[in-house]
Design a protein around this motif. Structure first.
Motif, PDB file in Angstrom:
ATOM      1  N   ILE A   1       1.277  -1.356   0.329  1.00 51.64           N
ATOM      2  CA  ILE A   1      -0.210  -0.051   0.083  1.00 51.64           C
ATOM      3  C   ILE A   1       0.995   1.499  -0.165  1.00 51.64           C
ATOM      4  CG2 ILE A   1      -1.531   1.492   1.273  1.00 51.64           C
ATOM      5  CD1 ILE A   1      -2.681  -1.926   0.165  1.00 51.64           C
ATOM      6  N   ASP A   2       1.951   1.306   0.460  1.00 53.55           N
ATOM      7  CA  ASP A   2       2.862   2.519   0.483  1.00 53.55           C
ATOM      8  C   ASP A   2       3.275   2.680  -0.694  1.00 53.55           C
ATOM      9  OD1 ASP A   2       4.231  -0.294   0.571  1.00 53.55           O
ATOM     10  OD2 ASP A   2       5.737   0.737   1.978  1.00 53.55           O
ATOM     11  N   ARG A   3       3.476   1.766  -1.822  1.00 56.29           N
ATOM     12  CA  ARG A   3       4.041   2.161  -3.070  1.00 56.29           C
ATOM     13  C   ARG A   3       2.653   2.801  -4.180  1.00 56.29           C
ATOM     14  NH1 ARG A   3       5.993  -2.510  -1.136  1.00 56.29           N
ATOM     15  NH2 ARG A   3       5.031  -3.673  -2.339  1.00 56.29           N
ATOM     16  N   ILE A   4       1.463   3.101  -2.829  1.00 58.76           N
ATOM     17  CA  ILE A   4       0.684   3.655  -4.469  1.00 58.76           C
ATOM     18  C   ILE A   4       0.985   5.467  -4.276  1.00 58.76           C
ATOM     19  CG2 ILE A   4      -1.749   4.164  -5.037  1.00 58.76           C
ATOM     20  CD1 ILE A   4      -2.449   0.820  -2.522  1.00 58.76           C
TER      21      ILE A   4
ATOM     22  N   GLU B   1      -7.582  -0.456  -8.444  1.00 54.26           N
ATOM     23  CA  GLU B   1      -6.777  -0.184  -7.793  1.00 54.26           C
ATOM     24  C   GLU B   1      -6.236  -1.185  -7.630  1.00 54.26           C
ATOM     25  OE1 GLU B   1      -2.618  -0.040  -7.034  1.00 54.26           O
ATOM     26  OE2 GLU B   1      -4.377  -0.366  -5.353  1.00 54.26           O
ATOM     27  N   PRO B   2      -5.398  -2.084  -7.998  1.00 56.05           N
ATOM     28  CA  PRO B   2      -5.214  -3.741  -8.063  1.00 56.05           C
ATOM     29  C   PRO B   2      -4.772  -4.162  -6.195  1.00 56.05           C
ATOM     30  CG  PRO B   2      -4.168  -2.766 -10.094  1.00 56.05           C
ATOM     31  CD  PRO B   2      -4.721  -1.537  -8.994  1.00 56.05           C
ATOM     32  N   LYS B   3      -3.398  -2.966  -6.267  1.00 51.70           N
ATOM     33  CA  LYS B   3      -3.323  -3.381  -4.205  1.00 51.70           C
ATOM     34  C   LYS B   3      -4.779  -3.039  -3.205  1.00 51.70           C
ATOM     35  CE  LYS B   3       1.606  -2.483  -5.496  1.00 51.70           C
ATOM     36  NZ  LYS B   3       1.303  -1.698  -6.742  1.00 51.70           N
ATOM     37  N   LEU B   4      -5.661  -2.314  -3.382  1.00 51.27           N
ATOM     38  CA  LEU B   4      -6.835  -1.917  -2.266  1.00 51.27           C
ATOM     39  C   LEU B   4      -7.613  -3.251  -2.757  1.00 51.27           C
ATOM     40  CD1 LEU B   4      -6.232   1.120  -2.447  1.00 51.27           C
ATOM     41  CD2 LEU B   4      -5.613   0.423  -0.542  1.00 51.27           C
ATOM     42  N   LYS B   5      -8.365  -3.571  -4.087  1.00 46.08           N
ATOM     43  CA  LYS B   5      -8.721  -4.415  -4.412  1.00 46.08           C
ATOM     44  C   LYS B   5      -8.263  -5.634  -4.116  1.00 46.08           C
ATOM     45  CE  LYS B   5     -10.714  -7.041  -7.995  1.00 46.08           C
ATOM     46  NZ  LYS B   5     -11.171  -6.666  -9.284  1.00 46.08           N
ATOM     47  N   ALA B   6      -7.074  -5.708  -4.039  1.00 49.27           N
ATOM     48  CA  ALA B   6      -6.243  -7.081  -2.485  1.00 49.27           C
ATOM     49  C   ALA B   6      -6.549  -7.674  -1.594  1.00 49.27           C
ATOM     50  CB  ALA B   6      -4.922  -7.961  -3.457  1.00 49.27           C
TER      51      ALA B   6
ATOM     52  N   LEU C   1     -17.016 -19.132  -0.877  1.00 53.24           N
ATOM     53  CA  LEU C   1     -15.352 -18.060  -1.481  1.00 53.24           C
ATOM     54  C   LEU C   1     -14.501 -17.976  -0.954  1.00 53.24           C
ATOM     55  CD1 LEU C   1     -18.512 -15.355  -0.795  1.00 53.24           C
ATOM     56  CD2 LEU C   1     -18.581 -16.582  -2.817  1.00 53.24           C
ATOM     57  N   LEU C   2     -13.810 -18.800  -0.111  1.00 58.89           N
ATOM     58  CA  LEU C   2     -12.686 -19.078   0.548  1.00 58.89           C
ATOM     59  C   LEU C   2     -12.222 -19.208  -0.616  1.00 58.89           C
ATOM     60  CD1 LEU C   2     -14.007 -20.278   4.387  1.00 58.89           C
ATOM     61  CD2 LEU C   2     -13.882 -17.377   3.597  1.00 58.89           C
ATOM     62  N   GLY C   3     -11.885 -19.615  -1.554  1.00 55.75           N
ATOM     63  CA  GLY C   3     -10.587 -20.569  -3.213  1.00 55.75           C
ATOM     64  C   GLY C   3     -10.337 -18.774  -3.089  1.00 55.75           C
ATOM     65  N   ALA C   4     -10.896 -17.655  -2.965  1.00 55.26           N
ATOM     66  CA  ALA C   4      -9.933 -16.302  -3.435  1.00 55.26           C
ATOM     67  C   ALA C   4      -8.230 -16.371  -2.605  1.00 55.26           C
ATOM     68  CB  ALA C   4     -10.362 -15.190  -3.252  1.00 55.26           C
ATOM     69  N   VAL C   5      -8.823 -16.681  -1.538  1.00 54.15           N
ATOM     70  CA  VAL C   5      -7.033 -16.019  -0.706  1.00 54.15           C
ATOM     71  C   VAL C   5      -6.246 -17.417  -1.499  1.00 54.15           C
ATOM     72  CG1 VAL C   5      -7.538 -18.374   0.818  1.00 54.15           C
ATOM     73  CG2 VAL C   5      -6.890 -15.911   1.996  1.00 54.15           C
ATOM     74  N   GLU C   6      -6.332 -17.884  -2.167  1.00 56.97           N
ATOM     75  CA  GLU C   6      -5.085 -19.081  -2.822  1.00 56.97           C
ATOM     76  C   GLU C   6      -4.041 -18.028  -3.011  1.00 56.97           C
ATOM     77  OE1 GLU C   6      -4.146 -21.867  -1.088  1.00 56.97           O
ATOM     78  OE2 GLU C   6      -5.987 -21.991  -0.367  1.00 56.97           O
ATOM     79  N   GLU C   7      -4.957 -17.824  -3.896  1.00 56.32           N
ATOM     80  CA  GLU C   7      -3.721 -16.512  -5.361  1.00 56.32           C
ATOM     81  C   GLU C   7      -3.807 -15.222  -4.382  1.00 56.32           C
ATOM     82  OE1 GLU C   7      -5.194 -13.463  -8.886  1.00 56.32           O
ATOM     83  OE2 GLU C   7      -7.548 -15.443  -8.137  1.00 56.32           O
ATOM     84  N   LEU C   8      -4.352 -14.702  -3.731  1.00 61.45           N
ATOM     85  CA  LEU C   8      -4.098 -13.937  -3.222  1.00 61.45           C
ATOM     86  C   LEU C   8      -2.773 -13.893  -2.277  1.00 61.45           C
ATOM     87  CD1 LEU C   8      -7.191 -12.262  -1.262  1.00 61.45           C
ATOM     88  CD2 LEU C   8      -5.856 -11.308  -3.748  1.00 61.45           C
ATOM     89  N   ALA C   9      -2.865 -14.961  -1.093  1.00 60.47           N
ATOM     90  CA  ALA C   9      -1.829 -15.307  -0.485  1.00 60.47           C
ATOM     91  C   ALA C   9      -0.527 -15.537  -1.418  1.00 60.47           C
ATOM     92  CB  ALA C   9      -1.916 -16.579   0.454  1.00 60.47           C
ATOM     93  N   ALA C  10      -0.433 -16.244  -2.407  1.00 58.28           N
ATOM     94  CA  ALA C  10       0.192 -16.568  -3.693  1.00 58.28           C
ATOM     95  C   ALA C  10       1.312 -15.074  -3.881  1.00 58.28           C
ATOM     96  CB  ALA C  10       0.110 -17.003  -5.042  1.00 58.28           C
ATOM     97  N   ALA C  11       0.418 -13.539  -3.861  1.00 60.28           N
ATOM     98  CA  ALA C  11       0.730 -13.067  -4.816  1.00 60.28           C
ATOM     99  C   ALA C  11       1.242 -11.533  -3.579  1.00 60.28           C
ATOM    100  CB  ALA C  11      -0.538 -11.908  -5.730  1.00 60.28           C
ATOM    101  N   TYR C  12       0.410 -12.128  -2.864  1.00 59.48           N
ATOM    102  CA  TYR C  12       1.643 -11.163  -1.921  1.00 59.48           C
ATOM    103  C   TYR C  12       2.081 -11.448  -0.447  1.00 59.48           C
ATOM    104  CZ  TYR C  12      -0.972  -7.831  -4.716  1.00 59.48           C
ATOM    105  OH  TYR C  12      -1.754  -7.579  -5.501  1.00 59.48           O
ATOM    106  N   ALA C  13       2.615 -12.956  -0.405  1.00 56.51           N
ATOM    107  CA  ALA C  13       2.542 -13.118   0.386  1.00 56.51           C
ATOM    108  C   ALA C  13       4.358 -12.357   0.642  1.00 56.51           C
ATOM    109  CB  ALA C  13       3.359 -14.780   0.277  1.00 56.51           C
ATOM    110  N   LYS C  14       4.650 -12.451   2.320  1.00 58.27           N
ATOM    111  CA  LYS C  14       5.742 -11.309   2.277  1.00 58.27           C
ATOM    112  C   LYS C  14       6.719 -12.960   2.055  1.00 58.27           C
ATOM    113  CE  LYS C  14       5.521  -8.188   5.949  1.00 58.27           C
ATOM    114  NZ  LYS C  14       5.409  -7.932   7.717  1.00 58.27           N
TER     115      LYS C  14
END
Length: 286
Positions: free
Chosen positions: A14-17, A150-155, A264-277
């Motif tokens: 978010i700090d890069r938006i 905005e993709p980051k805020l949507k995520a 509806l919880l399956g959405a988290v897999e893609e999010l976790a893969a894309a934004y994992a630290k």
């Protein structure tokens, strides 16, 4: 059967938006963006209030599965507070009155902690957790609520929605463990819902108004306000679709997982893969 809450440590960047997008990140208009922004200003202090109210009753819980869920609930809410702190920093850096509104939120919730009993505080948490569960369901099930954002805020909003869904029954189950299912417990939780919901929505709209007033690039015409009206109160509007699940809260035998929306919880897999630290590098000692 309930979902198992899992604490996830994600970084949405978010700090890069660009701070210029603070009021322009949603394609349905500035009023819609600032409605979401107004809700975000509540979350860091609100999540800490939820943790405080649930933690108070943890020792009354005998079920080991519920105790584990409480620990996960606390972890998830702490992560939500941290990421919304980053989000709110974006709003502050845009020159909007986020800091003053956050101070007011902290003072309001501090007053509730000082002047209301633990059972009332937990009942307030139940009411707001039901609101967030309804909101979460819609954010995951209704693409138009976030499409094109905005993709980051949507995520961030979708991740928050998944985890609110995962733990939507934890505070409720703690309440039942502490107070049972009798008439007194029913009266307390439903009466607080009647009080809390209009007050919370009134505060969100008041915060939105303050953000809009300070936004130098706010819309001057009526078109975006009409879109905001459809966003909230249209046939597929946010509040319109909350009426039925909101009324369900008043059933004597209500439980949050009566609405089994685990699909509806399956959405988290893609999010976790894309934004994992990224994993911290291993420091080797010579």
């Amino acid at each position: 059967m309930q979902a198992t809450p899992i604490r996830r440590d994600l970084d949405f960047g978010i700090d890069r938006i660009d701070r210029k997008l603070a009021g322009r990140w949603h394609p349905r208009g500035v009023p819609v963006a600032h409605f979401y922004n107004a809700m975000s200003l509540f979350f860091p202090e609100g999540e800490r209030f939820f943790i405080h109210s649930v933690r108070h009753f943890r020792e009354r819980v005998a079920d080991p599965e519920l105790k584990a869920a409480i620990t996960a609930f606390i972890g998830q809410e702490a992560m939500h507070g941290r990421e919304h702190d980053h989000y709110n920093q974006l709003i502050r850096e845009a020159g909007l009155p986020a800091e003053a509104l956050e101070r007011y939120t902290a003072a309001l919730l501090g007053w509730l902690k000082d002047h209301l009993g633990p059972s009332t505080q937990l009942s307030i948490t139940l009411a707001l957790e039901h609101f967030t569960a309804m909101l979460a369901h819609l954010l995951l099930a209704e693409p138009t609520l976030l499409d094109g954002a905005e993709p980051k805020l949507k995520a961030l909003w979708r991740w928050h929605a998944v985890e609110e869904t995962e733990h939507k029954a934890v505070a409720f189950d703690v309440y039942q463990a502490a107070f049972g299912r009798g008439a007194a417990a029913y009266a307390l939780r439903t009466s607080l819902f009647v009080v809390v919901m209009p007050l919370f929505l009134a505060h969100v709209l008041a915060y939105q108004a303050q953000l809009m007033k300070a936004d130098e690039q706010r819309p001057r015409g009526v078109r975006q306000w009409l879109e905001f009206g459809r966003f909230l109160g249209g046939k597929r509007g946010l509040l319109t679709q909350m009426i039925k699940p909101g009324l369900a809260y008043f059933r004597p035998g209500f439980h949050p997982w009566d609405d089994d929306n685990r699909e509806l919880l399956g959405a988290v897999e893609e999010l976790a893969a894309a934004y994992a630290k990224p994993a911290a590098p291993i420091r080797r000692v010579a």
